[in-house]
Design a protein around this motif. Structure first.
Motif, PDB file in Angstrom:
ATOM      1  N   GLU A 163       1.320   2.753  -3.394  1.00 22.25           N
ATOM      2  CA  GLU A 163       0.192   3.550  -3.886  1.00 22.25           C
ATOM      3  C   GLU A 163       0.218   4.956  -3.298  1.00 22.25           C
ATOM      4  OE1 GLU A 163      -1.583   2.285  -6.329  1.00 22.25           O
ATOM      5  OE2 GLU A 163      -0.289   0.534  -6.112  1.00 22.25           O
ATOM      6  N   LEU A 164       0.610   5.083  -2.051  1.00 22.81           N
ATOM      7  CA  LEU A 164       0.732   6.403  -1.437  1.00 22.81           C
ATOM      8  C   LEU A 164       1.853   7.206  -2.094  1.00 22.81           C
ATOM      9  CD1 LEU A 164       0.275   5.278   2.271  1.00 22.81           C
ATOM     10  CD2 LEU A 164      -1.285   6.771   1.009  1.00 22.81           C
ATOM     11  N   ALA A 181       0.823  -1.208   0.000  1.00 17.66           N
ATOM     12  CA  ALA A 181       0.000   0.000   0.000  1.00 17.66           C
ATOM     13  C   ALA A 181       0.858   1.261   0.000  1.00 17.66           C
ATOM     14  CB  ALA A 181      -0.938   0.004   1.202  1.00 17.66           C
ATOM     15  N   ALA A 191      -7.245   5.669   3.681  1.00 24.22           N
ATOM     16  CA  ALA A 191      -6.963   4.248   3.507  1.00 24.22           C
ATOM     17  C   ALA A 191      -8.195   3.472   3.942  1.00 24.22           C
ATOM     18  CB  ALA A 191      -5.753   3.829   4.332  1.00 24.22           C
ATOM     19  N   THR A 212     -12.158   2.917   7.492  1.00 27.51           N
ATOM     20  CA  THR A 212     -11.345   3.915   6.812  1.00 27.51           C
ATOM     21  C   THR A 212     -10.839   4.945   7.804  1.00 27.51           C
ATOM     22  OG1 THR A 212     -11.220   5.473   4.941  1.00 27.51           O
ATOM     23  CG2 THR A 212     -13.267   5.446   6.187  1.00 27.51           C
ATOM     24  N   GLY A 234      -8.445   8.678   7.520  1.00 28.01           N
ATOM     25  CA  GLY A 234      -7.815   9.581   6.572  1.00 28.01           C
ATOM     26  C   GLY A 234      -8.017  11.030   6.920  1.00 28.01           C
ATOM     27  N   ILE A 280      -5.793   2.242  -0.982  1.00 32.06           N
ATOM     28  CA  ILE A 280      -5.490   3.665  -0.816  1.00 32.06           C
ATOM     29  C   ILE A 280      -6.375   4.446  -1.779  1.00 32.06           C
ATOM     30  CG2 ILE A 280      -3.729   5.444  -1.003  1.00 32.06           C
ATOM     31  CD1 ILE A 280      -3.351   3.447   1.338  1.00 32.06           C
ATOM     32  N   LEU A 293      -7.059  12.219   1.259  1.00 35.42           N
ATOM     33  CA  LEU A 293      -6.373  10.937   1.240  1.00 35.42           C
ATOM     34  C   LEU A 293      -6.901  10.052   2.359  1.00 35.42           C
ATOM     35  CD1 LEU A 293      -4.080   9.183   0.068  1.00 35.42           C
ATOM     36  CD2 LEU A 293      -2.530  10.313   1.680  1.00 35.42           C
TER      37      LEU A 293
END
Length: 482
Positions: A270-271, A267, A431, A412, A414, A306, A429
């Protein structure tokens, strides 16, 4: 499936972004101009087409790329086996597949971080261990004890040969002196101002409305942090009774309650991609040659997606996936959020969930840094309480967390608030974690916050004073411009 209907009667002009007290004052001064520039818009109607994906096998992505169908099925069966003996997990897995975006990745380790002290310790330890590069993206970076501590740590690593790249929002850092960032630049740190408030400094089309609300730290492409926590001394104390340090909080202001994540595994790639894309979109200087995308390594067994959102996209993926998860909820919807100014569709989703017997609970601030947002959100309480939604106001701290846990298996954490600003105008943003392992951790945190909150009942709320009702009415008038 995402439907984009013509604007409904509930649609309103798009508002400028709320961005702290100093920026809010600036926006109010610019309001006459902004009103002339805004146009009517509505959030898209979200209708997840779960049947479209029900027959296709779900494919996960691991450290070495896409997994085979049997490998993916084995991991998902393991997650399902640790949950309840129902099809709840399958439904949430299906909706995640229905929302097109970044891949579902396995092999991740996810650590839940509560409040500033624990988060800062973990972040600074990761910075100290950096060997190649550090990428930081933040909304607020204050010139105070905490901000200077981070600046010193970043400068020290830059002098060691670690390349440090900092993307900071112009509005969020409006109160931070230019000299603070100049010292970083002088040390070799690449500092990029996101969407400068000064139109003369704009590198592309000037959009005062668009702000970078993300909070992200990626170290060596191996470890990452995201959530709601900015870099500021307001986070110097814990939110469960620990005294803040006198030197950091001389004004005896309340501590802030917030939540972050530390991630390792695929992950993180992806960030990193989101940071690099945002840097390029802001036309920053080309980044020095570093291994920004190292081969991912498996670090745990968490399944993570993400999700980054941008106002330049047709719709917010975070908004779409959250509404879909609420619409698919069978047992519980537990939301904790700092700024609650919901649009009609989110309100309807919460009411519909409560009507079908889902335990819908909201933990919202009992005090806030934004008077208008606080009272605008309270203006929805009576409607929600009548629908059976349970509302709690966090006491003893300023709530800044943005978390959701649905059916114990979809979670989630974020930067996204439950307001039009986050869904329409901000770069955000989040996750998303699937499965009960992380869900149990987040539920424990939610339960602890609920115990530190005051339950708001319909009878009690109907007895509130005329003065409070007037504040709610006034704030609701401004809700779309905060």
């Amino acid at each position: 499936m995402l439907q984009h209907p013509h604007p409904s009667p509930a649609a309103r002009p798009q508002p400028p972004r709320r961005c702290g007290s100093a920026c809010r004052a600036l926006l109010l001064l610019c309001l006459p101009v902004l009103l002339g520039l805004t146009c009517c818009a509505s959030l898209p109607t979200i209708v997840p087409d779960l049947a479209r994906h029900s027959g296709a096998p779900v494919q996960l992505q691991g450290a070495r790329g896409p997994l085979t169908a049997p490998q993916s099925r084995a991991i998902l069966d393991g997650l399902r086996a640790r949950g309840q003996d129902t099809d709840i997990f399958a439904r949430h897995l299906a909706l995640e597949e229905a929302i097109v975006g970044s891949p579902l990745t396995t092999g991740n380790a996810v650590q839940l971080l509560q409040d500033g002290p624990a988060t800062y310790r973990a972040m600074l330890a990761a910075i100290a261990a950096a060997r190649e590069h550090i990428n930081m993206e933040t909304y607020i970076l204050d010139d105070d004890e905490v901000g200077r501590h981070f600046a010193a740590a970043l400068i020290a690593k830059q002098r060691e040969g670690v390349q440090v790249n900092l993307l900071r929002d112009s509005a969020g850092t409006i109160g931070t002196p230019a000299a603070f960032f100049q010292q970083l630049s002088d040390a070799g740190v690449r500092v990029l101002e996101f969407n400068p408030l000064n139109p003369l400094a704009a590198r592309r089309g000037w959009e005062l409305n668009q702000r970078d609300h993300r909070k992200l730290l990626v170290v060596d492409g191996r470890v990452a942090f995201l959530g709601g926590i900015n870099i500021s001394s307001v986070y110097s104390g814990g939110s469960f009774g620990k005294k803040p340090r006198p030197q950091a909080r001389a004004d005896s202001a309340p501590t802030w309650r917030d939540t972050d994540l530390q991630l390792r595994g695929p992950a993180v790639t992806e960030l990193q991609k989101l940071f690099l894309a945002n840097w390029a979109a802001q036309q920053g200087e080309p980044l020095r040659d570093r291994d920004y995308l190292p081969t991912p390594q498996s670090a745990g067994r968490q399944v993570v997606r993400i999700i980054g959102s941008s106002p330049e996209e047709a719709f917010s993926l975070i908004y779409a996936t959250l509404l879909s998860a609420i619409g698919s909820a069978e047992t519980t919807v537990h939301l904790t959020n700092a700024y609650f100014v919901p649009d009609p569709q989110l309100l309807a989703a919460l009411e519909a969930a409560a009507a079908r017997g889902v335990d819908v609970r909201l933990i919202l601030p009992g005090q806030s840094d934004s008077w208008l947002v606080f009272h605008a959100g309270r203006g929805y309480y009576e409607r929600l309480l009548r629908a059976g939604v349970k509302i709690f106001e966090r006491r003893g701290a300023i709530l800044h967390s943005k978390t959701a846990l649905i059916d114990g298996v979809w979670a989630t954490v974020g930067s996204t608030n439950l307001d039009w600003r986050s869904f329409l105008h901000n770069h955000e943003l989040n996750a998303v974690m699937l499965g009960t392992e992380f869900g149990l951790q987040l539920q424990a945190m939610f339960t602890r916050d609920e115990a530190a909150s005051e339950a708001i009942t319909l009878t009690q709320w109907q007895r509130r004073s005329p003065a409070l009702r007037l504040k709610e009415w006034f704030a609701r008038l401004w809700a779309y411009w905060l």
